[in-house]
Scaffold this motif. Structure first.
Motif, short mmCIF file in Angstrom:
data_model
loop_
_atom_site.label_atom_id
_atom_site.label_comp_id
_atom_site.label_asym_id
_atom_site.label_seq_id
_atom_site.Cartn_x
_atom_site.Cartn_y
_atom_site.Cartn_z
N LYS A 1 7.38 -13.74 -0.86
CA LYS A 1 7.28 -12.12 -1.42
C LYS A 1 6.17 -11.72 -0.86
CE LYS A 1 8.03 -8.25 -4.66
NZ LYS A 1 7.91 -7.98 -5.85
N THR A 2 5.71 -10.78 0.10
CA THR A 2 4.64 -10.32 0.68
C THR A 2 4.23 -8.89 -0.41
OG1 THR A 2 5.57 -8.63 2.51
CG2 THR A 2 4.90 -11.63 2.44
N TYR A 3 2.36 -8.58 0.05
CA TYR A 3 2.90 -7.31 -0.92
C TYR A 3 2.02 -6.25 0.77
CZ TYR A 3 3.80 -9.77 -4.91
OH TYR A 3 4.31 -10.20 -6.25
N ILE B 1 -1.32 -10.55 7.63
CA ILE B 1 -1.00 -11.60 8.44
C ILE B 1 -1.44 -12.06 10.29
CG2 ILE B 1 1.37 -13.16 8.99
CD1 ILE B 1 2.69 -12.11 6.89
#
Length: 385
Positions: free
Chosen positions: A2-4, A56
């Motif tokens: 999961k990314t935020y 990223i």
């Protein structure tokens, strides 16, 4: 994995500074993240400050590293500028067509915008000169690209290729979705990306619940026959707000809603229901569908519904979000179109933005796939509401 979003991380760190050190694990649970993530974000924020969480492919940089990178970019830009001047100055002095040809011949190496700027050729002159030599097909493609770009930004980057296609067709263009998809890819236009968000529902309580009468029959042929409701949270610069909606499944219009700072029935479901009843008359049997949250199952709310003998209650099965997919879909679009990628707002500004989104965008201008890519106003006019 999961990314935020960066804004979420920064907000989480700032909230953690307002808590005692022993309360960080509790805060992490409230935000739906792990304690390890929260501690790691705090550590990064303390080291890099406003340069934290660049995303990223973008490493964290110290102040000195950022200065060096900025200088390197300026040097690279200066080299490009010098090279364009060396090659192109003589062509610009030979007239508009010669300048246009130079730009066309070198656009694979340099951006058109950069060459226009360095050579001091106006964009209007360049495209006017270019258009004079275009075929009818080429001119039409340029016009389409300009119109697609215009629609994309007019609707605040919320539309993908299907809705832009329908908007173009409504404006008189004969074009297929596949062509719009191709031109959007060429132009680098992408609608705001949807993300999954945590659902705020407390279905573990002792209040009476009712069966799922709706049974996922989301297509309704008359108004005020089935209404669906749900609650979600919205993060602001100072804590959370809670949005409650009531949707008529006939035209997917949000006929009742309320934004509150707490999860009490008096601040969530009750005012949203009262607004819905005032906006759309109940003159035949109505199914009111919701999840099993305590705000829908307690006596205060159920008594309000039961006071109208035409209303029948329906509830999703426990922890089965697909039973209320229409509301879940609304919240997904709402957060993708209004919240994702934007900075955290004050509660006051968020209330203004939510009102603008629901009343002026979603209920009036947004095109909905569930009603044939029409706006709700177009659909309602067609069905004589």
């Amino acid at each position: 994995m999961k990314t935020y979003e960066r804004a979420f991380k920064v907000s989480a760190v700032k909230l953690s500074y307002e808590r005692e050190k022993g309360q960080l694990a509790c805060l992490a649970r409230e935000l739906g993240i792990s304690s390890d993530n929260l501690y790691k974000w705090r550590k990064d924020f303390e080291k890099f400050g406003t340069r934290s969480f660049p995303g990223i492919g973008h490493p964290n940089l110290t102040t000195e590293q950022a200065v060096i990178r900025d200088l390197e970019r300026k040097i690279k830009d200066s080299k490009i500028t010098l090279e364009i001047l060396k090659r192109g100055t003589k062509y610009v002095s030979q007239g508009k067509i010669s300048a246009k040809n130079f730009i066309e011949n070198n656009k694979s190496e340099f951006s058109i915008a950069k060459m226009l700027s360095v050579l001091e050729v106006s964009e209007t002159t360049y495209y006017r000169t270019k258009k004079q030599e275009l075929t009818n097909t080429e001119s039409r493609v340029i016009l389409l690209k300009q119109e697609i770009t215009s629609i994309y930004y007019e609707f605040k980057r919320r539309y993908g290729c299907f809705k832009i296609t329908r908007e173009l067709q409504n404006r008189g263009f004969k074009i297929k979705n596949s062509s719009v998809k191709k031109y959007m890819r060429i132009l680098g236009l992408r609608r705001k990306i949807k993300r999954k968000f945590k659902v705020t529902t407390d279905s573990f309580h002792n209040h009476y619940v009712v069966p799922n009468l709706l049974n996922r029959e989301f297509t309704v042929n008359v108004p005020a026959k089935v209404w669906a409701s749900d609650i979600t949270y919205i993060q602001t610069a100072k804590g959370f707000l809670y949005l409650t909606i009531v949707m008529d499944l006939f035209d997917r219009k949000i006929i009742g809603w309320n934004l509150s700072s707490n999860m009490s029935t008096k601040e969530t479901t009750l005012p949203a229901w009262e607004m819905a009843v005032s906006n759309r008359k109940i003159d035949k049997e109505l199914v009111f569908h919701s999840d099993r949250g305590v705000q829908y199952a307690n006596k205060l709310f159920t008594n309000s519904l039961d006071s109208n003998e035409l209303v029948k209650r329906s509830m999703s099965r426990r922890e089965n979000h697909a039973d209320n997919a229409v509301c879940e879909s609304f919240f997904t679009h709402f957060k993708a179109e209004l919240l994702v990628g934007n900075k955290l707002l004050s509660r006051k500004q968020m209330k203004i933005d939510v009102h603008e989104y629901i009343e002026n965008w979603y209920n009036k201008k947004r095109r909905h796939s569930s009603i044939g890519y029409m706006t709700i106003e177009e659909f309602d006019r067609l069905h004589f509401i």
